[in-house]
Motif scaffolding. Structure first.
Motif, mmCIF file in Angstrom:
data_model
loop_
_atom_site.group_PDB
_atom_site.id
_atom_site.type_symbol
_atom_site.label_atom_id
_atom_site.label_comp_id
_atom_site.label_asym_id
_atom_site.label_seq_id
_atom_site.Cartn_x
_atom_site.Cartn_y
_atom_site.Cartn_z
ATOM 1 N N ASN A 203 0.814 -1.218 0.000
ATOM 2 C CA ASN A 203 0.000 0.000 0.000
ATOM 3 C C ASN A 203 0.849 1.269 0.000
ATOM 4 O O ASN A 203 0.389 2.333 0.423
ATOM 5 C CB ASN A 203 -0.935 0.011 1.218
ATOM 6 N N TRP A 204 2.076 1.138 -0.461
ATOM 7 C CA TRP A 204 2.961 2.305 -0.492
ATOM 8 C C TRP A 204 2.575 3.192 -1.671
ATOM 9 O O TRP A 204 2.785 2.843 -2.842
ATOM 10 C CB TRP A 204 4.420 1.861 -0.591
ATOM 11 N N VAL A 205 2.015 4.346 -1.344
ATOM 12 C CA VAL A 205 1.430 5.221 -2.365
ATOM 13 C C VAL A 205 2.429 5.664 -3.435
ATOM 14 O O VAL A 205 2.108 5.626 -4.630
ATOM 15 C CB VAL A 205 0.753 6.439 -1.687
ATOM 16 N N ALA A 224 -4.154 1.565 -15.234
ATOM 17 C CA ALA A 224 -3.642 2.776 -14.577
ATOM 18 C C ALA A 224 -4.731 3.411 -13.729
ATOM 19 O O ALA A 224 -4.491 3.806 -12.576
ATOM 20 C CB ALA A 224 -3.135 3.764 -15.625
ATOM 21 N N LEU A 225 -5.938 3.504 -14.283
ATOM 22 C CA LEU A 225 -7.043 4.102 -13.529
ATOM 23 C C LEU A 225 -7.337 3.306 -12.257
ATOM 24 O O LEU A 225 -7.593 3.887 -11.196
ATOM 25 C CB LEU A 225 -8.298 4.176 -14.404
ATOM 26 N N GLN A 226 -7.302 1.980 -12.355
ATOM 27 C CA GLN A 226 -7.555 1.152 -11.167
ATOM 28 C C GLN A 226 -6.527 1.424 -10.079
ATOM 29 O O GLN A 226 -6.870 1.480 -8.887
ATOM 30 C CB GLN A 226 -7.529 -0.324 -11.564
ATOM 31 N N MET A 227 -5.261 1.596 -10.458
ATOM 32 C CA MET A 227 -4.217 1.851 -9.461
ATOM 33 C C MET A 227 -4.377 3.226 -8.832
ATOM 34 O O MET A 227 -4.210 3.391 -7.618
ATOM 35 C CB MET A 227 -2.838 1.716 -10.097
ATOM 36 N N PHE A 228 -4.673 4.226 -9.668
ATOM 37 C CA PHE A 228 -4.885 5.566 -9.114
ATOM 38 C C PHE A 228 -6.097 5.575 -8.171
ATOM 39 O O PHE A 228 -6.086 6.251 -7.137
ATOM 40 C CB PHE A 228 -5.094 6.576 -10.238
ATOM 41 N N SER A 233 -8.465 5.279 -2.486
ATOM 42 C CA SER A 233 -9.094 4.515 -1.396
ATOM 43 C C SER A 233 -8.216 4.534 -0.146
ATOM 44 O O SER A 233 -8.714 4.459 0.975
ATOM 45 C CB SER A 233 -9.348 3.074 -1.842
ATOM 46 N N LEU A 234 -6.879 4.620 -0.354
ATOM 47 C CA LEU A 234 -5.949 4.703 0.778
ATOM 48 C C LEU A 234 -5.828 6.128 1.295
ATOM 49 O O LEU A 234 -5.621 6.352 2.485
ATOM 50 C CB LEU A 234 -4.567 4.200 0.346
ATOM 51 N N GLN A 240 -2.436 14.244 -6.150
ATOM 52 C CA GLN A 240 -1.729 13.737 -7.329
ATOM 53 C C GLN A 240 -2.542 12.638 -8.003
ATOM 54 O O GLN A 240 -2.589 12.543 -9.232
ATOM 55 C CB GLN A 240 -0.344 13.233 -6.934
ATOM 56 N N ALA A 241 -3.213 11.815 -7.204
ATOM 57 C CA ALA A 241 -4.056 10.760 -7.774
ATOM 58 C C ALA A 241 -5.248 11.359 -8.515
ATOM 59 O O ALA A 241 -5.587 10.916 -9.614
ATOM 60 C CB ALA A 241 -4.531 9.815 -6.671
#
Length: 732
Positions: A203-205, A224-228, A233-234, A240-241
């Protein structure tokens, strides 16, 4: 005392600094402490932002143990974090004098030098720390960041290799290695390193952010969208997200979603530069120039030194035709060395009809770039549209010198010369264009205008006739509209001529026709509109013409989305005794990429061609239609004779009015209106005085009448049509 120290240290490690401080303070109320207890208390109070009190604790520890390198090392860290760099340097130097072989002290000295941008000296200290203790992994991490800042990229590969060999689990060093690979275009290898880091820190942003960037760069936009979105969510407030999600949505064409996330970023941080620029670029691509101007105005208020955006604001005002605002913002940055400023001011002043100022800034633009034809075209066009023909001629002449092969520049130069009555020069230019494009109707029209202006009416009619021939054979649907305009021009040309006096000799023939039709007294209600098909077939023409001009657009404004930071953003460690890790403040910055315009392909092109083919199959050619002769054709030929009466001498025209010749012709026309089948003419027309012979003789007369008109005054299409109708009548 040991129990107090251990208990306070346990709370310190749990970040419960207030409890840790309370334990030591209560102890010191009754007992005196040693240097180690004051060192711990100093660190605790620094974490509670009690900087001065923290420094006092370390000074008290020095009183108790003046030869402890540990105390000076920690005091140096506190001074550095409090921006007391001189005091920090003195404390570290004292620590090194007491313990020159301490790797952690060299490490902390390196951090101080790096903070002061003494990169080469900092690199030396980190290398000393590694030399003393090769397993001191923090040195490798901070050394990598400093080498990058010093642009000593050729040394990075070796440092990453050595550091990860000694400690494969050093996830921060591995993360920096991933950034290094990404910067050098090795996206697959960088992706592997980031994925490996996430095994240790799922979970390291920062790592999630950079891995998502690689997915976007590889075109895997949904991943990419799923990761952002996982980052959000975190950390729901991660700007930036939100910016990066907006960027990706804009890239895939989801402009509304992009706007939503970019606006969310600006609601969290109104001064977020990249979101503001990306939002502006969306407005620009959507041609939302009013909203674009509003956002750019807000943006440039926050970032007044962002001169590129100020120029974009001026261009947005120009698009909105707000020339006074454009002038104001561009004049405010006039002294900045940016070629876009004078070129846009040249356009603004031209639109305001301040042509002297416009020319001044245009000259300045051409001094900076003598081949800037784009700005020259825009300003020249404005001058032409504003009817400043003298200046337009000069500018288009300059443009032709820069682009001698530009047809549009030559054409507009000829238009300027025509307006200035320099017809011979214009004629020479137009004829030069027609050498390469002999069927260019626009240039033929210009030549026809020139001939009329120089008294060569018959030559003008010849050219106009050629234009009609070209347009009538065109498959372009729009050519029908231009053909109508040409027909109207043709009529004007004919009216301007002095009709040959021999036409008057044929008035007697017209009277004979009138006598034969004398019994037909019906009133004729003339139609207000001519059927366009008949106009095309017989040259029946009505009103004036407006010549279209082929001028280029005035403003071209469009830039791609803002480039986000390209620098290699490496994670680094902090001072050894207080905190192990020091993460670069810029670690989470995304490296956004430019938007790329895709050429739009007209997908309907082939389908449209097929439709046209089907239509051609359904509607036979004119040659096939001529086999079926209709009375509408005869009727329109009679209407044409009415038009010819306009060109008769005054004496004959008065006679026709007196004898109601036009009215009598109209009677025949009205009887023929709507009746089909020429061979049934005797039964379909009640008036038995009108026979096929009457019509045949009328057609013959019309043909004879046209023969006395000046050469080429009538089109070949018309003459062929008359002959064909006459032939059909003779067979009836």
């Amino acid at each position: 005392m040991i129990d107090v120290y251990n208990l306070a240290f346990d709370y310190y490690r749990l970040n419960q600094f207030t409890k840790a401080e309370k334990i030591i303070d209560e102890f010191l109320l009754e007992e005196s402490g040693n240097d180690q207890l004051y060192i711990l208390l100093g660190n605790i109070r620094f974490q509670l932002n009690k900087v001065e009190s923290s420094i006092e604790c370390f000074e008290k520890a020095i009183e108790l143990n003046p030869n402890s390198p540990e105390i000076y090392n920690n005091l140096g860290i506190i001074h550095r974090k409090a921006n007391n760099f001189g005091k920090a340097s003195r404390a570290f130097n004292k620590a090194l004098s007491l313990a020159p072989q301490r790797a952690d002290i060299h490490f902390n000295v390196g951090n101080l030098l790096k903070h002061e941008k003494e990169y080469d000296e900092a690199i030396d200290e980190y290398k000393k720390a590694i030399e003393i203790d090769p397993h001191f992994h923090q040195s490798y991490t901070n050394l990598s960041t400093t080498l990058e800042l010093a642009h000593r990229y050729n040394e990075l590969e070796e440092i990453f290799s050595e550091g990860l060999k000694l400690d494969p689990n050093n996830y921060k060093l591995r993360f920096n290695y991933g950034l290094y690979l990404e910067k050098n275009g090795s996206l697959d290898e960088a992706e592997k390193e980031f994925s490996e880091v996430l095994k240790y820190q799922p979970n390291w942003v920062p790592c999630l952010n950079n891995l998502a960037i690689i997915k976007e760069q590889k075109g895997l936009n949904n991943e990419a969208l799923q990761m952002f979105e996982k980052i959000l969510s975190l950390d729901p407030q991660n700007i930036q997200a939100t910016n990066n999600i907006g960027f990706v949505y804009a890239k895939i064409g989801e402009k509304d979603e992009a706007k939503k996330f970019l606006k969310k970023t600006l609601s969290l941080d109104p001064s977020h530069y990249k979101s503001s620029k990306n939002l502006c670029n969306i407005y620009d691509k959507n041609e939302e120039s009013i909203i674009l101007a509003e956002e750019l105005k807000r943006h440039t208020t926050l970032f007044p030194s962002d001169y590129e955006s100020v120029v974009e604001l001026g261009e947005a005002y120009i698009k909105n035709e707000d020339y006074s605002s454009a002038e104001k913002v561009l004049k405010n940055i006039e002294e900045i060395d940016n070629p876009s400023i004078p070129k846009n001011l040249a356009i603004v002043y031209a639109q305001q009809e301040n042509f002297s100022e416009s020319r001044k800034y245009l000259d300045k633009t051409l001094e900076m770039n003598p081949n800037d034809s784009s700005t020259l075209k825009k300003v020249a066009k404005i001058n032409l549209l504003k009817e400043n023909y003298i200046q337009a001629e000069k500018l288009y002449s300059k443009l032709v010198n820069i682009e001698p092969g530009s047809i549009s520049a030559k054409r507009n130069l000829s238009k300027s010369l025509i307006k200035l009555d320099k017809l011979e020069e214009a004629e020479e230019i137009v004829k030069d264009i027609l050498k390469d494009s002999p069927k260019s109707t626009e240039d033929l029209e210009l030549l026809s205008d020139i001939y009329m202006g120089t008294g060569r009416e018959e030559d003008s009619i010849i050219i106009t006739n050629d234009i009609m021939e070209i347009q009538s054979n065109s498959n372009d649907p729009q050519s029908l509209d231009t053909l109508l305009q040409t027909l109207q021009t043709y009529e004007k040309r004919m009216k301007s001529l002095k009709i040959n006096d021999k036409i008057a000799e044929n008035v007697k023939n017209l009277v004979l026709i009138n006598d034969r039709l004398n019994s037909n007294k019906a009133k004729y209600d003339q139609r207000e509109e001519e059927d366009f098909t008949n106009i095309l077939n017989f040259g029946n023409i009505n009103s004036g013409v407006k010549v279209n001009e082929d001028l280029t657009d005035i403003i071209e404004v469009g830039d791609d989305l803002d480039d986000l930071d390209d620098s290699l953003l490496l994670s680094e460690e902090e001072d050894f005794d207080v905190e192990i890790e020091e993460e670069d403040e810029n670690l989470n910055q995304i490296e956004d990429e430019d938007w790329e315009d895709e050429d739009l392909v007209d997908e309907n092109f082939q389908e449209e061609n097929q439709e046209n083919s089907e239509l051609r199959d359904m509607h036979p050619s004119q040659e096939e239609d001529d086999n079926l002769l209709e009375l509408d054709q005869v009727k329109n030929m009679l209407e044409y004779i009415n038009n010819l009466s306009e060109y008769l001498p005054v004496k004959q025209t008065d006679y026709m009015i007196k004898e109601n010749v036009n009215l009598k012709l109209g009677t025949i026309i009205s009887k023929l209106d709507g009746r089909l089948g020429l061979k049934n003419i005797d039964s379909s027309i009640p008036d038995k005085d009108i026979s096929v012979d009457d019509l045949t003789e009328t057609m013959s007369y019309i043909k004879n009448l046209t023969s006395f008109m000046p050469k080429n005054m009538t089109s070949n299409v018309l003459l062929n049509k008359i002959s064909h109708i006459t032939e059909e009548l003779s067979l009836s």
